[in-house]
Design a protein around this motif. Structure first.
Motif, PDB file in Angstrom:
ATOM      1  N   THR A 143     110.101-110.757  24.552  1.00 47.76           N
ATOM      2  CA  THR A 143     110.546-112.107  24.171  1.00 47.76           C
ATOM      3  C   THR A 143     110.570-113.017  25.394  1.00 47.76           C
ATOM      4  N   ARG A 144     110.714-114.327  25.143  1.00 48.07           N
ATOM      5  CA  ARG A 144     110.820-115.355  26.197  1.00 48.07           C
ATOM      6  C   ARG A 144     109.623-115.326  27.144  1.00 48.07           C
ATOM      7  N   LYS A 145     108.446-115.032  26.594  1.00 46.40           N
ATOM      8  CA  LYS A 145     107.190-115.075  27.357  1.00 46.40           C
ATOM      9  C   LYS A 145     107.204-114.167  28.584  1.00 46.40           C
ATOM     10  N   GLN A 146     108.015-113.088  28.508  1.00 48.78           N
ATOM     11  CA  GLN A 146     108.027-112.150  29.629  1.00 48.78           C
ATOM     12  C   GLN A 146     106.679-111.437  29.726  1.00 48.78           C
ATOM     13  N   SER A 147     106.268-111.136  30.937  1.00 49.69           N
ATOM     14  CA  SER A 147     105.036-110.377  31.158  1.00 49.69           C
ATOM     15  C   SER A 147     105.341-108.882  31.035  1.00 49.69           C
ATOM     16  N   PHE A 148     104.466-108.158  30.350  1.00 45.81           N
ATOM     17  CA  PHE A 148     104.683-106.726  30.177  1.00 45.81           C
ATOM     18  C   PHE A 148     103.347-105.986  30.196  1.00 45.81           C
ATOM     19  N   ALA A 149     103.429-104.672  30.338  1.00 48.06           N
ATOM     20  CA  ALA A 149     102.235-103.813  30.300  1.00 48.06           C
ATOM     21  C   ALA A 149     102.302-102.953  29.043  1.00 48.06           C
ATOM     22  N   ALA A 150     101.135-102.607  28.537  1.00 45.82           N
ATOM     23  CA  ALA A 150     101.081-101.806  27.312  1.00 45.82           C
ATOM     24  C   ALA A 150     100.080-100.668  27.457  1.00 45.82           C
ATOM     25  N   ALA A 151     100.444 -99.511  26.898  1.00 43.90           N
ATOM     26  CA  ALA A 151      99.513 -98.397  26.713  1.00 43.90           C
ATOM     27  C   ALA A 151      99.170 -98.367  25.228  1.00 43.90           C
ATOM     28  N   PHE A 152      97.891 -98.362  24.901  1.00 42.62           N
ATOM     29  CA  PHE A 152      97.496 -98.525  23.496  1.00 42.62           C
ATOM     30  C   PHE A 152      96.139 -97.901  23.215  1.00 42.62           C
ATOM     31  N   SER A 153      95.888 -97.661  21.935  1.00 40.42           N
ATOM     32  CA  SER A 153      94.545 -97.345  21.458  1.00 40.42           C
ATOM     33  C   SER A 153      94.074 -98.526  20.622  1.00 40.42           C
ATOM     34  N   VAL A 154      92.810 -98.527  20.245  1.00 38.56           N
ATOM     35  CA  VAL A 154      92.233 -99.635  19.480  1.00 38.56           C
ATOM     36  C   VAL A 154      91.868 -99.130  18.090  1.00 38.56           C
ATOM     37  N   GLU A 155      92.213 -99.914  17.081  1.00 43.48           N
ATOM     38  CA  GLU A 155      91.906 -99.522  15.707  1.00 43.48           C
ATOM     39  C   GLU A 155      91.520-100.751  14.904  1.00 43.48           C
ATOM     40  N   GLU A 156      91.004-100.520  13.696  1.00 42.71           N
ATOM     41  CA  GLU A 156      90.696-101.619  12.783  1.00 42.71           C
ATOM     42  C   GLU A 156      91.889-101.860  11.871  1.00 42.71           C
ATOM     43  N   ASN A 157      92.141-103.118  11.584  1.00 46.90           N
ATOM     44  CA  ASN A 157      93.210-103.475  10.657  1.00 46.90           C
ATOM     45  C   ASN A 157      92.622-104.347   9.558  1.00 46.90           C
TER      46      ASN A 157
ATOM     47  N   SER B 140      96.316-108.805  17.487  1.00 50.37           N
ATOM     48  CA  SER B 140      97.437-108.252  16.741  1.00 50.37           C
ATOM     49  C   SER B 140      97.765-106.886  17.343  1.00 50.37           C
ATOM     50  N   ALA B 141      99.069-106.565  17.442  1.00 46.04           N
ATOM     51  CA  ALA B 141      99.474-105.270  17.987  1.00 46.04           C
ATOM     52  C   ALA B 141     100.636-104.725  17.172  1.00 46.04           C
ATOM     53  N   ILE B 142     100.627-103.413  16.979  1.00 42.52           N
ATOM     54  CA  ILE B 142     101.694-102.753  16.221  1.00 42.52           C
ATOM     55  C   ILE B 142     102.176-101.550  17.029  1.00 42.52           C
ATOM     56  N   GLY B 143     103.490-101.415  17.161  1.00 38.05           N
ATOM     57  CA  GLY B 143     104.066-100.281  17.878  1.00 38.05           C
ATOM     58  C   GLY B 143     105.044 -99.544  16.987  1.00 38.05           C
ATOM     59  N   PHE B 144     104.617 -98.402  16.435  1.00 30.13           N
ATOM     60  CA  PHE B 144     105.502 -97.637  15.556  1.00 30.13           C
ATOM     61  C   PHE B 144     106.593 -96.962  16.386  1.00 30.13           C
ATOM     62  N   GLY B 145     107.835 -97.164  15.955  1.00 32.82           N
ATOM     63  CA  GLY B 145     108.965 -96.594  16.679  1.00 32.82           C
ATOM     64  C   GLY B 145     109.350 -97.346  17.933  1.00 32.82           C
ATOM     65  N   LEU B 146     108.747 -98.511  18.156  1.00 32.84           N
ATOM     66  CA  LEU B 146     109.024 -99.282  19.383  1.00 32.84           C
ATOM     67  C   LEU B 146     109.882-100.520  19.122  1.00 32.84           C
ATOM     68  N   GLY B 147     110.512-100.592  17.936  1.00 33.32           N
ATOM     69  CA  GLY B 147     111.296-101.777  17.583  1.00 33.32           C
ATOM     70  C   GLY B 147     112.368-102.133  18.601  1.00 33.32           C
ATOM     71  N   ASP B 148     112.985-101.091  19.198  1.00 37.34           N
ATOM     72  CA  ASP B 148     114.079-101.374  20.132  1.00 37.34           C
ATOM     73  C   ASP B 148     113.587-101.905  21.479  1.00 37.34           C
ATOM     74  N   LYS B 149     112.273-102.067  21.650  1.00 35.98           N
ATOM     75  CA  LYS B 149     111.734-102.606  22.908  1.00 35.98           C
ATOM     76  C   LYS B 149     111.396-104.095  22.786  1.00 35.98           C
ATOM     77  N   ILE B 150     111.840-104.728  21.712  1.00 43.60           N
ATOM     78  CA  ILE B 150     111.488-106.132  21.502  1.00 43.60           C
ATOM     79  C   ILE B 150     111.982-107.023  22.642  1.00 43.60           C
ATOM     80  N   GLU B 151     113.083-106.638  23.288  1.00 43.90           N
ATOM     81  CA  GLU B 151     113.635-107.454  24.379  1.00 43.90           C
ATOM     82  C   GLU B 151     112.671-107.567  25.553  1.00 43.90           C
ATOM     83  N   LEU B 152     111.732-106.616  25.654  1.00 49.13           N
ATOM     84  CA  LEU B 152     110.785-106.647  26.771  1.00 49.13           C
ATOM     85  C   LEU B 152     109.703-107.707  26.594  1.00 49.13           C
TER      86      LEU B 152
END
Length: 564
Positions: A532-546, A518-530
């Motif tokens: 969709t359609r099984k496109q490959s992408f890179a992510a910068a993230f930290s790890v947390e408990e949910n 599971s991944a959550i990006g606050f303020g990143l809603g407008d990047k959804i186009e990156l």
């Protein structure tokens, strides 16, 4: 966003540490990046102890400070505990006064008024001491540059003990003792203490003199941890020990004032981040909206019912602060758009009725929006006053110094400053500041940077890995939450925008044959186009408990995403 990978540490050092600690290479790499290269350093990092605190008498003038306090007590003198109106100052005053009052009654507190007296030691405060028979002032989180003020007090037979953490000038005030680990002639082993931290060293020395142990001082550490978090000092060395044990006090047995502030929170365990965003703004709101005395009353009150009443008052101040903050930020953003100033190297705005107590917060908000060195001005008496905020690696204090001919006064440091000027000089100063910044700032500094600790495969993010990562806490400057980079990610088909304005991004990611996360990006809603359609992408993230429906799982907290 600029993504910058930290330099690779020495592979031999990493391999040796991994073997000594019996951890995988990724954990060892994260430790070496934090300056932890040996088994003993790692033991101190993972198992902080109050025994790791330095002897307070290693600080220059500590013996003189203790001797003067004990003399005041022996002679039944009145002691005035004086401190700044921000979180560091009010917690320091609360710490020192409540400790002294635990065995000596003739102690009072003084917080200067933000609007009529301004920052630091004030003549009004010294006059108050003189009028009310105080012969010793203990100044906390201020005073190291108050040469004239201390001389003024001395002429009235009032002694000063200064507990400060700001860099001194060429000359020190003529005080009985100047406790400041940043003094050039002070060989204290750790010089990143906050003002409340320096105050703690004084009560630690007083306690030793009275046959008390450090364990007797644990109840005061909730105040020290709050100051460390709010003042954004490095969470290394002695600060890390004080923050860790202070957080334990906050989470188990906080003083009634802090208990009253957090009693309605749903979180089971508060972190440094909670202190920064929940406790500190409320304490700060007192000095911003009304008076810092309200914060000291709250933090020194030992009756929970009365503390709850004080906390309720402070909640009102904080609600007012948030309302001013929101309104002024919206007006400032509108001003930038109307004046078509989005493409300048600086953000400088002014409106005469903006609340002086929140212009620093507004400057931070504008910096987040446009990522430029930022000044927010308001009217203050017959002059204009401003708060400045900067971007990473740009020294706004130096820029102001280059424009000093247009200013009445200014002070601060690399990332935050304050100043006043005559209204007729506003436009000249604004133009000069724009010119200086445009000529000295590197273009890269105008783009926010994400500093990435390591590139990882999702398969490396296991419950065991996260359990060890949790032991890196408390996080803060020079020990930030680790940020990871993973490429060749795909969404499993559930990506969606969430939030009231669909501003956030929720998805489930996979990398080759890894489990999905599971991944959550606050303020990143407008990047959804990156994604969709099984496109490959890179992510910068930290790890947390949910936690969801009673089930706890690991989640990626996305900081940014982009095409591979």
């Amino acid at each position: 966003m600029r993504w910058t990978l930290k330099p690779e540490p020495n592979p031999e050092t990493v391999a040796k540490l991994a073997a000594e600690l019996n951890v995988d290479a990724l954990i060892a790499k994260l430790l070496v990046q934090r300056g932890i290269a040996t088994f003993d350093e790692a033991r101190k990092f993972f198992r902080p102890s109050l025994e790791d605190l330095h002897d307070p008498y290693l600080m220059k003038d500590m013996d003189k400070a203790v001797e003067r306090v004990e003399k005041a007590i022996a002679n039944k003198e009145n002691i005035l505990v004086f401190g700044d109106y921000d979180v560091d100052g009010t917690t320091a005053v609360s710490l020192m006064s409540s400790y002294l009052r635990s065995f000596y009654p003739n102690v009072a507190t003084y917080i200067p008024d933000r609007y009529t007296e301004g920052y630091g030691v004030s003549y009004q405060g010294i006059d108050f001491a003189d009028d009310n028979g105080f012969s010793l002032i203990i100044a906390l989180d201020c005073g190291v540059k108050s040469i004239d003020h201390v001389a003024y007090a001395k002429a009235k037979n009032i002694d000063f003990i200064i507990c400060d953490h700001h860099r001194p000038g060429d000359k020190l005030p003529d005080a009985v003792a100047v406790l400041d680990p940043k003094r050039d002639d002070c060989s204290y082993p750790y010089d990143e203490l906050c003002g409340c931290g320096v105050g703690f060293k004084l009560i630690q020395a007083l306690a030793q003199n009275r046959n008390q142990t450090t364990n007797d001082l644990i109840p005061y550490l909730d105040l020290v941890a709050t100051a460390i978090a709010a003042d954004i000092v490095p969470i290394t060395g002695e600060n890390r020990v004080l923050a860790k044990f202070g957080l334990e006090v906050i989470n188990t047995n906080p003083r009634p004032g802090i208990k009253a502030l957090i009693q309605n929170l749903k979180r089971q365990t508060l972190t440094i981040t909670d202190v920064v965003f929940v406790i500190a703004p409320r304490i700060n709101a007192a000095g911003r909206i009304k008076h810092g005395n309200y914060a000291v009353e709250l933090l020194t009150e030992f009756d929970l019912e009365q503390a709850s009443a004080f906390a309720s008052q402070i909640e009102t101040f904080n609600a007012d602060r948030r309302a001013f903050d929101k309104e002024i930020t919206e007006q400032a953003l509108q001003q930038i758009i109307e004046n078509k100033e989005q493409d300048r190297y600086t953000t400088v705005v002014y409106q005469e009725d903006w609340h002086k107590g929140v212009i620093g917060i507004v400057a931070s908000r504008l910096t987040e929006t446009y990522y430029r060195p930022t000044l927010v001005f308001t009217k203050s008496g017959d002059k204009l006053a401003a708060s400045a905020r900067s971007v990473k690696d740009f020294d706004v204090y130096n820029a102001l110094e280059a424009c000093a001919e247009h200013l009445e006064q200014f002070g601060g440091h690399m990332y935050a400053a304050g100043m006043t000027l005559k209204e007729e000089n506003y436009e000249k100063f604004k133009d000069a500041f724009e010119r200086v910044v445009s000529e000295t700032i590197h273009p890269d500094m105008l783009t926010p940077e994400i500093t990435i600790d390591a590139e990882v495969h999702l398969s490396e993010i296991t419950p065991k890995f996260f359990r060890i990562l949790k032991q890196f806490e408390p996080f803060g400057p020079q020990n930030m939450t680790p940020i990871f980079l993973t490429g060749v990610l795909t969404d499993t088909g559930y990506a969606k925008r969430i939030g009231a304005n669909e501003e956030h991004l929720k998805l489930y990611v996979k990398q080759s044959d890894s489990d999905s996360f599971s991944a959550i990006g606050f303020g990143l809603g407008d990047k959804i186009e990156l994604v969709t359609r099984k496109q490959s992408f890179a992510a910068a993230f930290s790890v947390e408990e949910n936690e969801w429906n009673g089930t706890v799982s690991l989640q990626l907290r996305l900081r940014d995403i982009k095409n591979d």
